[in-house]
Design an enzyme around this catalytic site. Structure first.
Site, PDB file in Angstrom:
ATOM      1  N   ASN A 109       0.856  -1.191   0.000  1.00  0.00           N
ATOM      2  CA  ASN A 109       0.000   0.000   0.000  1.00  0.00           C
ATOM      3  C   ASN A 109       0.885   1.231   0.000  1.00  0.00           C
ATOM      4  OD1 ASN A 109      -2.439   1.599   0.419  1.00  0.00           O
ATOM      5  ND2 ASN A 109      -1.767   1.853   2.542  1.00  0.00           N
ATOM      6  N   HIS A 111       0.878   5.237   1.183  1.00  0.00           N
ATOM      7  CA  HIS A 111       0.139   6.117   2.085  1.00  0.00           C
ATOM      8  C   HIS A 111       0.851   7.467   2.161  1.00  0.00           C
ATOM      9  CE1 HIS A 111      -2.564   7.164   5.340  1.00  0.00           C
ATOM     10  NE2 HIS A 111      -1.514   7.670   5.968  1.00  0.00           N
ATOM     11  N   SER A 138       4.843   6.680   2.522  1.00  0.00           N
ATOM     12  CA  SER A 138       5.328   5.360   2.929  1.00  0.00           C
ATOM     13  C   SER A 138       4.750   4.304   2.002  1.00  0.00           C
ATOM     14  CB  SER A 138       4.856   5.016   4.350  1.00  0.00           C
ATOM     15  OG  SER A 138       5.146   6.052   5.266  1.00  0.00           O
ATOM     16  N   ASP A 147      -3.557   0.994   7.736  1.00  0.00           N
ATOM     17  CA  ASP A 147      -2.236   1.486   7.331  1.00  0.00           C
ATOM     18  C   ASP A 147      -1.117   0.923   8.210  1.00  0.00           C
ATOM     19  OD1 ASP A 147      -3.265   3.028   5.162  1.00  0.00           O
ATOM     20  OD2 ASP A 147      -3.909   4.540   6.608  1.00  0.00           O
TER      21      ASP A 147
HETATM   22  C1  GRF Z   1      -2.545   8.762  -2.582  1.00  0.00           C
HETATM   23  O1  GRF Z   1      -2.241   9.890  -1.809  1.00  0.00           O
HETATM   24  C2  GRF Z   1      -2.193   7.496  -1.843  1.00  0.00           C
HETATM   25  O2  GRF Z   1      -1.043   7.610  -1.064  1.00  0.00           O
HETATM   26  C3  GRF Z   1      -3.404   7.303  -0.964  1.00  0.00           C
HETATM   27  O3  GRF Z   1      -4.490   7.679  -1.777  1.00  0.00           O
HETATM   28  C4  GRF Z   1      -4.051   8.612  -2.756  1.00  0.00           C
HETATM   29  C5  GRF Z   1      -4.393   8.051  -4.101  1.00  0.00           C
HETATM   30  O4  GRF Z   1      -4.106   8.961  -5.130  1.00  0.00           O
HETATM   31  N1  GRF Z   1      -3.496   5.966  -0.441  1.00  0.00           N
HETATM   32  P1  GRF Z   1      -4.243   8.484  -6.632  1.00  0.00           P
HETATM   33  O5  GRF Z   1      -5.645   7.904  -6.793  1.00  0.00           O
HETATM   34  O6  GRF Z   1      -3.181   7.471  -6.915  1.00  0.00           O
HETATM   35  O7  GRF Z   1      -4.069   9.742  -7.440  1.00  0.00           O
END
Ligand code: GRF
Length: 207
Positions: A109, A111, A138, A147
């Protein structure tokens, strides 16, 4: 080295997905996106996948009796498309053991904070409200918590006086894309390893 067979799970815009698709097309990442799955039929990420000729699946989580049934359906789509590694790229659902047991240590994932700080939604807002001077992003192996899971890599970003939530989000996304591609390249190179550390705890070594 065989190419990574990726499944990407999304719920929204899909800029991280786009970074992966671009890198696979450019040949800078030895991976193929086998399928993109969204729990929202109107996610723009699905449009990005279709443009790249990648199979898409929309599964409305509300149509399933419980989280486990939803996860069963997602796993069967991933298997149908021969996925070996799963990337959660803006996927706004928690996974159950049904999913994690089907892909043990094969789900990552991204984040937008330096975990364990600011898990959950609106991480950028949380960081601004707290007043941190440095934040970041991360990439971690996914466990059943919010997370949580062994951290693979992180990158920092200094908070600037002009940052509001949108500006910080946009600046972080640039860093996220680079970090995610870097981690995926290392996974493709078989350089990411999980090993036991203290009892009940595992750590990632890279390289
Ligand atoms: C990103 O900030 C990611 O870290 C989080 O959700 C957002 C997704 O953005 N989990 P995108 O859809 O890839 O533009």
């Amino acid at each position: 080295m065989p190419r990574l067979k990726l499944g990407v799970l999304v719920s929204g815009n899909g800029s991280n997905l786009q970074a992966i698709l671009d890198a696979t097309r450019r040949g800078t990442l030895a991976a193929d996106v086998c399928v993109v799955i969204s729990n929202k039929a109107d996610a723009f990420a699905l449009e990005r996948a279709r443009t790249a000729n990648v199979p898409t699946v929309a599964l409305a989580h509300g149509a399933f009796a419980d989280r486990e049934q939803f996860d069963h359906a997602v796993v069967s789509e991933l298997r149908r498309h021969s996925v070996e590694w799963v990337v959660l790229a803006g996927f706004m659902r928690m996974l159950t053991s049904v999913f994690l047991n089907a892909y043990p240590d094969r789900v990552i994932n991204i984040h937008p904070s330096l975990l364990p700080a600011f898990p959950g939604v609106a991480a950028q807002k949380q960081a601004l409200e707290y007043g941190v001077k440095v934040t970041g992003c991360s990439v971690h192996f996914v466990e059943s918590g919010m997370d949580t899971g062994p951290i693979i890599a992180q990158r920092t970003l200094a908070v600037e006086p002009d940052d509001d939530e949108d500006r910080l989000r946009d600046r972080l996304l640039v860093v996220e894309h680079a970090l995610l591609l870097d981690v995926l390249a290392k996974i493709a190179d078989n350089k990411v390893h999980l090993s036991p550390d203290a009892p009940g705890r595992r750590r990632v070594s890279v390289g």
